[in-house]
Motif scaffolding. Structure first.
Motif, PDB file in Angstrom:
ATOM      1  N   UNK A 159      50.963  33.069  50.006  1.00 29.37           N
ATOM      2  CA  UNK A 159      49.638  33.695  50.004  1.00 29.37           C
ATOM      3  C   UNK A 159      49.533  34.536  48.760  1.00 29.37           C
ATOM      4  N   UNK A 160      48.323  34.703  48.269  1.00 31.67           N
ATOM      5  CA  UNK A 160      48.098  35.509  47.082  1.00 31.67           C
ATOM      6  C   UNK A 160      47.106  36.613  47.398  1.00 31.67           C
ATOM      7  N   UNK A 161      47.514  37.844  47.197  1.00 36.67           N
ATOM      8  CA  UNK A 161      46.655  39.001  47.415  1.00 36.67           C
ATOM      9  C   UNK A 161      46.146  39.460  46.053  1.00 36.67           C
ATOM     10  N   UNK A 162      44.862  39.224  45.794  1.00 36.75           N
ATOM     11  CA  UNK A 162      44.281  39.592  44.501  1.00 36.75           C
ATOM     12  C   UNK A 162      44.184  41.105  44.365  1.00 36.75           C
ATOM     13  N   UNK A 163      44.671  41.600  43.245  1.00 34.82           N
ATOM     14  CA  UNK A 163      44.559  43.017  42.936  1.00 34.82           C
ATOM     15  C   UNK A 163      43.445  43.189  41.904  1.00 34.82           C
ATOM     16  N   UNK A 164      43.611  42.568  40.730  1.00 32.99           N
ATOM     17  CA  UNK A 164      42.586  42.597  39.690  1.00 32.99           C
ATOM     18  C   UNK A 164      42.369  41.189  39.159  1.00 32.99           C
ATOM     19  N   UNK A 165      41.124  40.873  38.861  1.00 32.94           N
ATOM     20  CA  UNK A 165      40.777  39.584  38.281  1.00 32.94           C
ATOM     21  C   UNK A 165      39.451  39.767  37.552  1.00 32.94           C
ATOM     22  N   UNK A 166      38.958  38.735  36.866  1.00 34.05           N
ATOM     23  CA  UNK A 166      37.716  38.907  36.110  1.00 34.05           C
ATOM     24  C   UNK A 166      36.495  39.296  36.957  1.00 34.05           C
TER      25      UNK A 166
ATOM     26  N   UNK B 230      36.288  55.600  29.588  1.00 37.95           N
ATOM     27  CA  UNK B 230      36.244  54.423  30.448  1.00 37.95           C
ATOM     28  C   UNK B 230      36.786  54.825  31.810  1.00 37.95           C
ATOM     29  N   UNK B 231      36.036  54.521  32.837  1.00 39.47           N
ATOM     30  CA  UNK B 231      36.481  54.852  34.188  1.00 39.47           C
ATOM     31  C   UNK B 231      37.383  53.718  34.657  1.00 39.47           C
ATOM     32  N   UNK B 232      38.622  54.022  35.028  1.00 42.25           N
ATOM     33  CA  UNK B 232      39.535  52.959  35.473  1.00 42.25           C
ATOM     34  C   UNK B 232      39.106  52.398  36.835  1.00 42.25           C
ATOM     35  N   UNK B 233      39.524  51.175  37.083  1.00 43.09           N
ATOM     36  CA  UNK B 233      39.286  50.552  38.376  1.00 43.09           C
ATOM     37  C   UNK B 233      40.501  50.864  39.241  1.00 43.09           C
TER      38      UNK B 233
END
Length: 154
Positions: free
Chosen positions: A33-40, A11-14
């Protein structure tokens, strides 16, 4: 296992760097404020992982999640974490875990910004709420914390 079998299971990581994070204010009145790192939308996993940045005096409105646990790790700053009528002072290095249905809020009580890593599992539409907000830029102070270049100044 042979090499062909290993390749199929690999599996290649993100990977993302702070320059890739997308930041939002959920509403014009928001003091964080919210800085998105990982989400669906960026990974095939039902979690939301973001860096939450609270302005001085900033706080989240009291909220709760029906199924999701939410975890906070304080990167920098000071504040108060509240859940179901209980409050605890938090500062860099502290962790808070809010179980499902816990009515909770985080407030910045320090003299500078409060930064937390915030993880919600499962996502429970948190990422969608964030992305429906107002896009904002991360400034030089934010990038110094996210890139940990401020750690060299201690």
């Amino acid at each position: 296992m042979n090499a062909a079998t290993n390749k199929k299971k690999c599996v290649i990581p993100v990977f993302k760097s702070p320059n890739d994070y997308q930041a939002y204010r959920i509403s014009p009145e928001s003091t964080n404020r919210l800085a998105l790192v990982f989400d669906p939308m960026s990974t095939p996993t039902s979690l939301t992982y973001c860096v939450e940045i609270f302005d001085v005096g900033g706080k989240t409105p009291p909220n709760r999640h029906q199924m999701a646990a939410e975890m906070f790790f304080v990167l920098k700053g000071e504040g108060v974490a509240m859940c179901d009528g209980k409050a605890v002072d938090i500062r860099a290095g502290d962790s808070v875990m809010v179980p499902p249905t816990g009515i909770h809020a985080i407030e910045n009580t320090g003299t500078g910004r409060l930064y937390t890593l915030s993880i919600m599992v499962p996502n429970e539409d948190f990422a969608e709420l964030i992305r429906s907000g107002i896009p904002v830029e991360l400034d030089e102070e934010d990038m110094a914390v996210l890139q940990r270049s401020d750690a060299l100044l201690v």
